[in-house]
Design an enzyme around this catalytic site. Structure first.
Site, PDB file in Angstrom:
ATOM      1  N   ARG A   1       0.099 -55.017 -23.182  1.00 13.27           N
ATOM      2  CA  ARG A   1       0.791 -56.214 -23.661  1.00 13.27           C
ATOM      3  C   ARG A   1       1.897 -55.851 -24.656  1.00 13.27           C
ATOM      4  O   ARG A   1       2.712 -56.691 -25.013  1.00 13.27           O
ATOM      5  CB  ARG A   1      -0.268 -57.130 -24.296  1.00 13.27           C
ATOM      6  CG  ARG A   1       0.201 -58.469 -24.797  1.00 13.27           C
ATOM      7  CD  ARG A   1       0.612 -59.391 -23.653  1.00 13.27           C
ATOM      8  NE  ARG A   1       1.146 -60.644 -24.197  1.00 13.27           N
ATOM      9  CZ  ARG A   1       2.341 -60.767 -24.733  1.00 13.27           C
ATOM     10  NH1 ARG A   1       3.149 -59.727 -24.792  1.00 13.27           N
ATOM     11  NH2 ARG A   1       2.754 -61.928 -25.202  1.00 13.27           N
ATOM     12  N   LYS A   2       1.926 -54.584 -25.110  1.00 15.24           N
ATOM     13  CA  LYS A   2       2.937 -54.155 -26.083  1.00 15.24           C
ATOM     14  C   LYS A   2       4.095 -53.458 -25.361  1.00 15.24           C
ATOM     15  O   LYS A   2       4.038 -53.252 -24.153  1.00 15.24           O
ATOM     16  CB  LYS A   2       2.311 -53.214 -27.112  1.00 15.24           C
ATOM     17  CG  LYS A   2       0.902 -53.575 -27.539  1.00 15.24           C
ATOM     18  CD  LYS A   2       0.799 -54.882 -28.305  1.00 15.24           C
ATOM     19  CE  LYS A   2      -0.653 -55.118 -28.692  1.00 15.24           C
ATOM     20  NZ  LYS A   2      -0.912 -56.335 -29.390  1.00 15.24           N
ATOM     21  N   LEU A   3       5.098 -53.016 -26.115  1.00 16.49           N
ATOM     22  CA  LEU A   3       6.284 -52.435 -25.480  1.00 16.49           C
ATOM     23  C   LEU A   3       6.024 -51.076 -24.834  1.00 16.49           C
ATOM     24  O   LEU A   3       6.607 -50.749 -23.809  1.00 16.49           O
ATOM     25  CB  LEU A   3       7.421 -52.295 -26.504  1.00 16.49           C
ATOM     26  CG  LEU A   3       8.465 -53.410 -26.431  1.00 16.49           C
ATOM     27  CD1 LEU A   3       7.851 -54.758 -26.645  1.00 16.49           C
ATOM     28  CD2 LEU A   3       9.583 -53.159 -27.412  1.00 16.49           C
TER      29      LEU A   3
END
Ligand SMILES: *Cc1c(COP(=O)(O)O)cnc(C)c1O
Length: 375
Positions: A178-180
């Site tokens: 869900r993060k970069l």
């Protein structure tokens, strides 16, 4: 086919790097983890990186390192993923919720100062959704109390002209999809403190006096000892191999997300909707692009259902821990900024495959769901 809210950018390079780690025969924490730690720390402007299994475990280790225990309080925002507050409970401490500025979603020097008591052992400040918190003023408000940064969302964001992480006492990072940047699951602690880095390496690995890689490198017969009760929070070399490739993509990912966010701002402005933007003291990587809904908007769930019916996968805004059953009955002050954002904001799709037509469709569907017409 719905437009997804987030999509990790993973290519053939990551697949090859993972395969190479498998073929090497060294799959647990080893040379690739060491390299990933060095390169990640260098990218965020820190002296040391200590790779761990998630940001949740990174936060736990930071608070454990600082000696948080039963009877201690840690000031945290309620407006965060639940892991932020839970990390305090893992140590037996009490999370003390402080309010956020509804313009940024972050703690401020004022809300932190109001939450500090003689029992405060640490402050855990979150760079929420990638928006850098004003760490300098929060550190000033905290005085002698250590400030830990939950930088789960903030790889590639900047603060006072430097990468978030640069100059941080302790920062915790996430590599969840869900993060970069993603390694599947994964995390990192960064710090400039060499003694802490040594202790953190030991804490993530059962309290062992030397790592398996060190023992391997020593060649001869060496026996480790277990010097304190600790944890198994290691990252694997397969994950680190993926992380090294991902790190090379970071600048491009941030640049593209900022361009897509600028386009959203253009499309939302005529509707009079306020969206997340850069604060005065830094730049966001736009890990989450949230929009504040007007006072008279329909309930959030109805808006999300209308969007889903139009093929747009949006999400409720950032959660508030104090509104969750796990924190039922947990005392807290009035948190108006937190509740405003938790109840009246939503996260729009933002990922590398989003097209201009997609963005127009998303904003059109949102306008329809809210009964708004462009002025
Ligand atoms: C995602 C997130 C975490 C947890 O990260 P994991 O790597 O999934 O454990 C913690 N804090 C914040 C602010 C997050 O967004």
């Amino acid at each position: 086919m719905a437009i997804p809210v987030m999509k990790p950018l993973l290519g053939e390079e990551e697949a090859l790097a993972a395969a190479e780690a498998v073929r090497s025969g060294w799959v647990a924490q080893g040379p690739r983890v060491a390299k990933f730690e060095q390169e990640f720390a260098a990218r965020v402007g820190a002296e040391h990186g200590i790779a761990v299994s998630s940001c949740t475990t990174a936060l736990h280790l930071c608070l454990h390192l600082l000696g948080v225990q039963a009877g201690d309080e840690v000031v945290v925002p309620s407006l965060s993923f639940i892991a932020t507050a839970n990390a305090v409970r893992y140590c037996g401490g009490t999370p003390v919720f402080a309010d956020v500025d509804p313009l940024t979603g972050n703690l401020t020097a004022e809300t932190v100062a109001a939450a500090i008591t003689p029992a405060t052992k640490a402050v855990l400040v979150v760079h929420q959704g990638g928006v850098p918190a004003d760490v300098k003023s929060i550190v000033a408000a905290a005085g002698d109390i250590p400030v830990v940064e939950d930088a789960a969302c903030a790889a590639g964001s900047t603060l006072d002209g430097k990468p978030v992480g640069s100059g941080a006492l302790l920062a915790a990072w996430s590599f969840h999809p869900r993060k970069l940047l993603t390694t599947g699951e994964g995390g990192m602690v960064t710090t400039d403190n060499a003694e802490w880095a040594t202790r953190l390496r030991r804490l993530r690995e059962h309290g062992m006096s030397m790592s398996a890689a060190d023992r391997h490198a020593a060649g001869g017969a060496v026996v480790e000892s277990y010097v304190e009760t600790a944890f198994n929070y290691r990252l694997t070399d397969i994950q680190a191999a993926v992380g090294l490739v991902q790190l090379g993509r970071l600048d491009g990912i941030v640049e593209q997300r900022r361009a897509l966010a600028a386009r959203y701002h253009e499309l939302l402005a005529p509707l009079g909707l306020r969206a997340v933007t850069d604060p005065a003291h830094g730049t966001t990587n736009y890990q989450s692009f949230w929009v504040a809904l007007p006072e008279d908007a329909p309930p959030l769930l109805d808006v999300l259902s209308s969007l889903a019916a139009a093929g747009v996968s949006a999400r409720r805004g950032i959660m508030a821990a104090h509104l969750e059953p796990a924190y039922d009955g947990h005392p807290h002050p009035a948190l108006p900024g937190t509740e405003e954002l938790a109840r009246r904001s939503l996260i729009l799709p933002l990922h590398h495959e989003l097209t201009d037509a997609d963005q127009k469709h998303v904003v059109g569907a949102l306008a329809e769901a809210l009964g708004l017409v462009a002025k």
